[in-house]
Scaffold this motif. Structure first.
Motif, PDB file in Angstrom:
ATOM      1  N   ARG A 160       0.610  -1.607  -0.229  1.00 19.80           N
ATOM      2  CA  ARG A 160       0.088   0.272   0.211  1.00 19.80           C
ATOM      3  C   ARG A 160       1.147   1.356   0.397  1.00 19.80           C
ATOM      4  N   LEU A 163       2.271   1.724  -3.765  1.00 19.03           N
ATOM      5  CA  LEU A 163       1.147   1.563  -4.415  1.00 19.03           C
ATOM      6  C   LEU A 163       0.884   3.897  -4.357  1.00 19.03           C
ATOM      7  N   ARG A 167       2.143   6.527  -6.908  1.00 22.30           N
ATOM      8  CA  ARG A 167       0.828   7.173  -7.399  1.00 22.30           C
ATOM      9  C   ARG A 167       1.021   8.166  -6.866  1.00 22.30           C
ATOM     10  N   VAL A 172      -0.414  10.458 -10.749  1.00 23.92           N
ATOM     11  CA  VAL A 172      -2.044  10.328 -11.135  1.00 23.92           C
ATOM     12  C   VAL A 172      -3.660  10.175 -11.108  1.00 23.92           C
ATOM     13  N   THR A 174      -7.185   9.796 -11.676  1.00 27.01           N
ATOM     14  CA  THR A 174      -8.277   9.101 -12.038  1.00 27.01           C
ATOM     15  C   THR A 174      -9.241   9.552 -13.114  1.00 27.01           C
TER      16      THR A 174
ATOM     17  N   ALA B  12      -4.652  -1.539  -2.178  1.00 24.73           N
ATOM     18  CA  ALA B  12      -4.108  -1.473  -2.752  1.00 24.73           C
ATOM     19  C   ALA B  12      -3.417  -2.572  -3.581  1.00 24.73           C
ATOM     20  N   LEU B  39     -12.412   5.346  -4.124  1.00 25.27           N
ATOM     21  CA  LEU B  39     -11.523   5.923  -4.183  1.00 25.27           C
ATOM     22  C   LEU B  39     -10.222   5.759  -4.749  1.00 25.27           C
ATOM     23  N   GLU B  40      -9.913   5.308  -3.911  1.00 24.74           N
ATOM     24  CA  GLU B  40      -8.380   4.282  -3.829  1.00 24.74           C
ATOM     25  C   GLU B  40      -8.515   3.686  -4.517  1.00 24.74           C
ATOM     26  N   ALA B  42      -9.056   3.477  -7.353  1.00 25.30           N
ATOM     27  CA  ALA B  42      -9.298   3.884  -8.568  1.00 25.30           C
ATOM     28  C   ALA B  42      -8.395   3.742  -8.950  1.00 25.30           C
ATOM     29  N   GLU B  43      -7.536   5.217  -8.129  1.00 27.01           N
ATOM     30  CA  GLU B  43      -5.945   5.441  -8.323  1.00 27.01           C
ATOM     31  C   GLU B  43      -4.691   4.045  -8.524  1.00 27.01           C
ATOM     32  N   PHE B  44      -5.227   3.668  -7.495  1.00 30.64           N
ATOM     33  CA  PHE B  44      -4.357   2.513  -7.672  1.00 30.64           C
ATOM     34  C   PHE B  44      -3.837   1.657  -8.943  1.00 30.64           C
TER      35      PHE B  44
END
Ligand SMILES: [Zn+2]
Lengths: 174, 249
Positions: A160, A163, A167, A172, A174, B12, B39-40, B42-44
């Motif tokens: 986690r 990432l 990110r 990044v 969306t 993640a 949301l998390e 989607a970003e990951f």
């Protein structure tokens, strides 16, 4: 994408040229065997055609949608083969990934994107291994923990954190 | 539940596809209820897509020809319609009964999976039973059961269940309903088959009583079969069929 959803084959041909390298690339990373990778990549492209009308732009970019389908298909292929081969794959990965540094090194240098390479280098050792072993090798976090001989909660956390750093490093959205 | 505080940290691993199938399903259901995780995730997923793009390599040239020549045979799914635009208008007692049955089963499935996953796509045989997919199946099932050209055949399995196949050529789909089906022994599943000129092709699974869409090319199949197979299913039938019903003509 909308044209593809309406059955426009020319539009799909253009979309294919745009997306097939990503699809074939990520599938090959995970599946490894070339013939099988081609088979899975083909299935993914046909799935994109079939599902085109279900793509929802408000959720994310086309590349994200397609990469998600491709990676999941590749992982499913590897895991079903793995189940059949009685976890032979996990063993093979354990053998291959020793020493781990080599794997990570090779994974990075073979990447096309300078930005991704740079951002991966910005992770801690364990974060990088957790992310690359799962994403590019298709391992579950349990298998990653076994491979790296690290506790499960640690691996979950590193994945986690890793990432999140990637990110932010890649900016990044969306 | 003990696991609950933990579940928010799985976005993640989910985006990296590092969860085992059962955890993946559970987390997908959680996404329906948890805006933060959605949301998390989607970003990951967008981050993971960058990892995918970084691994891009030219596919074999022959692959494009094969894909382009295959698209003609692949039926595109219609866009998802809102529920109100697909009213269920059952005609005839059997259809009404079957439709009610199917809808109850699909709604139960949808409810138990909690909501919409971040992405609404279906992965064929490996489909994860997410709410969105249950809804889609519900709509497809309703469409078949209420189709003007729906045709019905009834049968009975050798282990005592009654079955009905409703097929619609206009929709190019068929629905199988079962009732009174005994639970399979542990490690076994009920697998459906479509008979294409004597070759049995996998056509999905039956998880107990209820209605399922028969997967695959139903228009050219002559019969539907049902066998018990080891968990995960088989490439071809490995046990004596419990049922072999002709497709409704
Ligand atoms: Zn959550």
């Amino acid at each position: 994408m909308e044209q593809v959803a309406h059955g426009d084959k020319d539009a799909f041909s253009t979309l294919y040229d745009h997306l097939a390298p990503l699809v074939f690339g990520v599938v090959s990373r995970v599946v490894r065997d070339r013939a099988q990778s081609e088979e899975v990549a083909q299935e993914v492209m046909l799935e994109v055609w079939r599902q085109a009308a279900r793509y929802r732009p408000e959720v994310g970019k086309v590349t994200t949608w397609v990469a998600t389908i491709a990676h999941r298909r590749a992982v499913d292929r590897v895991r079903s083969a793995q189940a059949a081969a009685d976890r032979e794959h996990a063993q093979a990965v354990r053998d291959r990934s020793r020493p781990f540094d080599d794997v990570v090194e090779r994974v990075e240098t073979r990447l096309e994107s300078e930005q991704v390479r740079r951002c991966l280098r910005g992770l801690t050792e364990l974060q990088r291994q957790a992310v690359t072993l799962s994403y590019y090798r298709g391992l579950t976090y349990r298998e990653v923990a076994e491979t790296l001989r690290a506790p499960l909660p640690t691996i979950k956390t590193r994945m986690r954190d890793g990432l999140i750093r990637l990110r932010d490093c890649m900016g990044v959205t969306t | 539940m003990k696991q609950h505080e933990d579940v928010h940290t799985l976005a993640a691993a989910y985006a990296l596809n590092a969860l085992a199938a059962d955890e993946r399903d559970a987390f997908a259901a959680h996404l329906g209820d948890c805006e933060a995780c959605r949301l998390e995730a989607a970003e990951f997923e967008a981050t993971a897509a960058r990892l995918a793009a970084a691994a891009a390599q030219p596919p074999p040239a022959a692959m494009k020809e094969r894909v382009m020549s295959s698209v003609d045979g692949v039926r595109q799914l219609p866009p998802r319609l809102s529920a109100t635009t697909t009213p269920v208008r059952p005609r005839g007692p059997l259809r009404r009964q079957a439709a009610a049955f199917a809808i109850a089963a699909a709604v139960a499935a949808a409810a138990s999976f909690g909501g919409l996953a971040a992405w609404q796509y279906q992965q064929g045989e490996r489909a994860r039973d997410q709410a969105a997919q249950a809804e889609e199946r519900l709509r497809d099932i309703s469409a078949v059961l209420t189709a003007d050209d729906a045709r019905t055949v009834r049968g009975r399995t050798t282990n005592g269940a009654t079955t009905t196949i409703v097929a619609s050529r206009a929709h190019d789909m068929a629905v199988l309903t079962a009732s009174g089906l005994p639970a399979p022994a542990s490690g076994a599943v009920y697998q459906l088959w479509l008979d294409h000129d004597g070759t049995m092709l996998p056509a999905g699974f039956l998880h107990g009583d209820g209605a399922v869409l028969v997967e695959g090319d139903t228009s050219d199949a002559s019969a539907v079969g049902l066998t018990l197979e080891p968990a995960g299913g088989s490439e071809e039938p490995t046990t004596t069929p419990l049922l072999l019903m002709p497709m409704p003509g």
